[in-house]
Design an enzyme around this catalytic site. Structure first.
Site, mmCIF file in Angstrom:
data_model
loop_
_atom_site.group_PDB
_atom_site.id
_atom_site.type_symbol
_atom_site.label_atom_id
_atom_site.label_comp_id
_atom_site.label_asym_id
_atom_site.label_seq_id
_atom_site.Cartn_x
_atom_site.Cartn_y
_atom_site.Cartn_z
ATOM 1 N N ASN A 1 0.817 -1.077 -0.148
ATOM 2 C CA ASN A 1 0.022 0.064 0.188
ATOM 3 C C ASN A 1 0.855 1.304 -0.099
ATOM 4 O OD1 ASN A 1 -1.995 1.739 0.163
ATOM 5 N ND2 ASN A 1 -2.875 1.047 2.102
ATOM 6 N N HIS B 1 -14.528 -4.972 10.735
ATOM 7 C CA HIS B 1 -14.176 -3.647 11.517
ATOM 8 C C HIS B 1 -15.502 -2.888 11.871
ATOM 9 C CE1 HIS B 1 -9.744 -3.218 9.929
ATOM 10 N NE2 HIS B 1 -10.017 -4.301 10.350
ATOM 11 N N ARG C 1 -13.562 -6.014 15.486
ATOM 12 C CA ARG C 1 -12.697 -4.729 15.980
ATOM 13 C C ARG C 1 -13.606 -3.486 16.031
ATOM 14 N NH1 ARG C 1 -8.013 -2.105 12.308
ATOM 15 N NH2 ARG C 1 -9.808 -0.383 11.643
ATOM 16 N N TYR D 1 -7.427 7.030 12.751
ATOM 17 C CA TYR D 1 -7.003 5.985 12.156
ATOM 18 C C TYR D 1 -8.220 5.203 12.242
ATOM 19 C CZ TYR D 1 -6.888 1.214 11.108
ATOM 20 O OH TYR D 1 -6.934 -0.136 10.483
ATOM 21 N N ASP E 1 -7.182 -1.744 17.428
ATOM 22 C CA ASP E 1 -6.052 -1.364 16.788
ATOM 23 C C ASP E 1 -5.470 -0.254 17.217
ATOM 24 O OD1 ASP E 1 -4.907 -1.876 13.446
ATOM 25 O OD2 ASP E 1 -3.825 -1.369 15.177
ATOM 26 N N HIS F 1 -2.623 0.919 16.435
ATOM 27 C CA HIS F 1 -1.807 1.169 15.318
ATOM 28 C C HIS F 1 -0.390 2.001 15.495
ATOM 29 C CE1 HIS F 1 -2.158 2.498 10.912
ATOM 30 N NE2 HIS F 1 -2.786 1.351 10.901
ATOM 31 N N GLU G 1 -3.945 -4.260 19.255
ATOM 32 C CA GLU G 1 -3.234 -4.565 18.194
ATOM 33 C C GLU G 1 -1.952 -3.402 17.891
ATOM 34 O OE1 GLU G 1 -5.364 -5.303 14.541
ATOM 35 O OE2 GLU G 1 -3.877 -4.570 13.176
ATOM 36 N N GLU H 1 1.482 -7.203 11.298
ATOM 37 C CA GLU H 1 1.094 -6.901 9.862
ATOM 38 C C GLU H 1 2.114 -6.110 9.000
ATOM 39 O OE1 GLU H 1 -2.197 -4.573 10.819
ATOM 40 O OE2 GLU H 1 -1.609 -3.087 9.708
ATOM 41 N N ARG I 1 0.506 -11.224 13.407
ATOM 42 C CA ARG I 1 -0.263 -10.829 12.189
ATOM 43 C C ARG I 1 0.256 -11.083 10.944
ATOM 44 N NH1 ARG I 1 -4.568 -8.667 12.134
ATOM 45 N NH2 ARG I 1 -4.202 -6.745 11.203
ATOM 46 N N HIS J 1 -3.302 -10.170 9.241
ATOM 47 C CA HIS J 1 -3.844 -9.028 8.447
ATOM 48 C C HIS J 1 -4.837 -9.250 7.257
ATOM 49 C CE1 HIS J 1 -2.315 -5.016 6.651
ATOM 50 N NE2 HIS J 1 -3.501 -4.678 6.966
ATOM 51 N N ASP K 1 -6.500 -3.443 1.444
ATOM 52 C CA ASP K 1 -5.088 -3.222 0.614
ATOM 53 C C ASP K 1 -4.292 -4.425 0.184
ATOM 54 O OD1 ASP K 1 -5.040 -1.845 3.349
ATOM 55 O OD2 ASP K 1 -2.956 -2.429 2.859
ATOM 56 N N GLU L 1 -8.382 -11.467 9.725
ATOM 57 C CA GLU L 1 -9.356 -10.200 9.489
ATOM 58 C C GLU L 1 -9.718 -10.233 8.335
ATOM 59 O OE1 GLU L 1 -6.356 -6.833 9.582
ATOM 60 O OE2 GLU L 1 -7.879 -5.291 8.981
ATOM 61 N N TRP M 1 1.888 7.140 11.967
ATOM 62 C CA TRP M 1 0.463 6.876 11.518
ATOM 63 C C TRP M 1 -0.120 5.579 11.656
ATOM 64 C CZ3 TRP M 1 -1.960 3.883 7.730
ATOM 65 C CH2 TRP M 1 -3.311 4.271 7.639
HETATM 66 C C1 CS2 Z 1 -4.677 -1.921 9.840
HETATM 67 C C2 CS2 Z 1 -4.883 -1.720 8.204
HETATM 68 O O1 CS2 Z 1 -6.395 -3.634 9.072
HETATM 69 C C3 CS2 Z 1 -5.628 -3.102 9.788
HETATM 70 O O2 CS2 Z 1 -5.254 -3.709 11.050
HETATM 71 O O3 CS2 Z 1 -3.713 -1.619 10.317
HETATM 72 O O4 CS2 Z 1 -5.828 -1.052 7.838
HETATM 73 C C4 CS2 Z 1 -3.554 -0.566 7.951
HETATM 74 O O5 CS2 Z 1 -3.485 0.609 8.014
HETATM 75 C C5 CS2 Z 1 -3.538 -0.697 6.243
HETATM 76 O O6 CS2 Z 1 -3.208 -2.034 5.961
HETATM 77 C C6 CS2 Z 1 -2.180 -0.042 5.838
HETATM 78 O O7 CS2 Z 1 -2.263 -0.226 4.399
HETATM 79 MG MG MG Z 2 -3.478 -3.079 12.069
#
Ligand code: CS2
Ligand code: MG
Length: 406
Positions: free
Chosen positions: A37, A122, A147, A159, A214, A216, A240, A266, A287, A316, A320, A343, A406
């Protein structure tokens, strides 16, 4: 049998995907996801300009030798670009192997270990109430795990909330997609708010639903320890990416202070990124994915190591990662002994049309198809309708302008 063609298809049905398509002299083809991504073209070039010529003429069934040829032969080992490129090739070769054997790939990985692959969706909301409502919707749709993320009061964007495409992942703003949008982050506001979110979710949904969250990559080990402790009464299935994963020593501190289960990986691209975390049982779920951790060949090694230390998989599966990756992940998830959760962010209809597949959702689980190979393909004509669009993930700054995670 010999490889005759290695094609790399970049398509953008709502977001960019990179797909490796390998053809053999007996007309058997295989596909592999090679999407990274925001850095898609780097992988596409790695494949087109550096790997394709090396693969033509090779025996497609020699998956392990090819994997080591690409990994050890690169000299510059590991990293997301290299390992995503290797993953695309490896996954395509496993697809071919299954087709040649006349078996779905999970049968080549040890056979079926479970009836289906339990997934999580999600849930999110601009308010706590909206997030709770969204979580209830997933449970009503039969999901057994969800989640939950909510906007943080006082922050314009967070996020996983808002500004997302219909697919539930990160929308691209074509106008300035080549330049990341800048979000503002406030850790204290997040730490103050998140326990309240899960207090509300448990009050409304009860003690049984499996809840995940998450972070993140945004906390220090001590901040994450505080959050983990404050979330203990709500019995999350996992917290996460609590901290950035470069300094893994931080997980030791976290583990000493909270029993809230931890999931990470991930962004990992090899077994070496997670060996310590697994060996010291610093995490509960790993993950890593087919597409970013070197394909099926390498991912099964990671999960086999994890099984020794009671660490379960939790791959993960954001949008994407293409349906090609998801199909391959489901074959691995169906066969390994230490499966945890998968996921599942539903792709858009346009994406599903570009990548026809036989997996399906039923009763909170995804089920792989039974046809030989991975049970997924790429429709080249449809893919050609969606040319690449420059796009990048957002970046984060603190309120004082400091560049952050991020
Ligand atoms: C996130 C993702 O799904 C998740 O757990 O961490 O959406 C992540 O932000 C994206 O895959 C980044 O490309
Ligand atoms: Mg994640």
């Amino acid at each position: 049998m010999r490889i005759t063609d290695v094609d790399v298809v970049v398509t953008c049905p709502g977001r960019n995907f990179v797909t490796v398509r390998i053809t053999t002299d007996e007309g058997v083809t295989g596909v592999g996801d090679a999407t990274l991504n925001g850095r898609e073209l780097a992988v596409a070039s790695y494949l087109r300009d550096h790997l394709a010529a090396q693969l033509v003429g090779r025996d497609p069934l020699r998956t392990d030798d090819t994997w080591h040829y690409l990994y050890r032969g690169a000299y510059w080992r590991r990293g997301p670009v290299t390992m995503t490129a290797i993953a695309g090739v490896d996954t395509a070769l496993w697809d071919i192997k299954g087709k040649v054997a006349g078996l779905p790939v999970y049968q080549l990985l040890g056979g079926r270990a479970r009836d289906g692959v339990t997934v999580y969706g999600h849930a999110s909301g601009d308010t706590v109430e909206a997030a709770v409502e969204d979580a209830a919707r997933f449970l009503d749709e039969g999901y057994r795990a969800v989640r939950v993320q909510s906007a943080i009061p006082g922050l314009e964007s967070t996020y996983g909330i808002g500004g997302v495409s219909t697919a539930g992942t990160h929308a691209y703003e074509p106008a300035d997609a080549a330049v990341p949008t800048e979000n503002v982050w406030d850790t204290e506001a997040y730490l103050d708010h998140t326990p309240r979110l899960f207090e509300a979710v448990r009050r409304e949904l009860g003690p049984l639903p499996r809840l995940l969250h998450d972070v993140h990559h945004r906390l220090t080990p001590n901040e994450a320890a505080r959050l983990g402790k404050e979330l203990e009464p709500f019995h999350l299935t996992w917290l996460e990416d609590p901290v950035p994963a470069e300094l893994q020593d931080g997980y030791r501190h976290l583990r000493q202070h909270t029993t809230t289960p931890i999931a990470t990986g991930e962004v990992f691209s090899s077994i070496y990124d997670c060996e310590l975390l697994i060996r010291e049982r610093l995490i509960d779920y790993i993950r890593t994915t087919v597409v970013h951790a070197g394909g099926i060949t390498h991912l099964r090694r990671i999960f086999d190591l994890a099984a020794l230390y009671d660490v379960r998989s939790g791959s993960h599966g954001a949008t994407d990662l293409s349906p090609v990756c998801l199909a391959a992940a489901l074959h691995v998830d169906t066969a390994i002994p230490n499966f945890g959760l998968q996921e599942y962010m539903q792709h858009t209809p346009e994406t599903d049309a570009v990548f026809p597949h036989s997996y399906h959702f039923e009763d909170g689980m995804l089920h792989v198809g039974e046809e030989p190979g991975l049970g997924v393909d790429i429709d080249l004509e449809k893919a050609a309708e969606y040319p690449y669009q420059p796009a990048s993930l957002p970046v984060n700054r603190l309120r004082d302008g400091t560049m952050f995670h991020w």
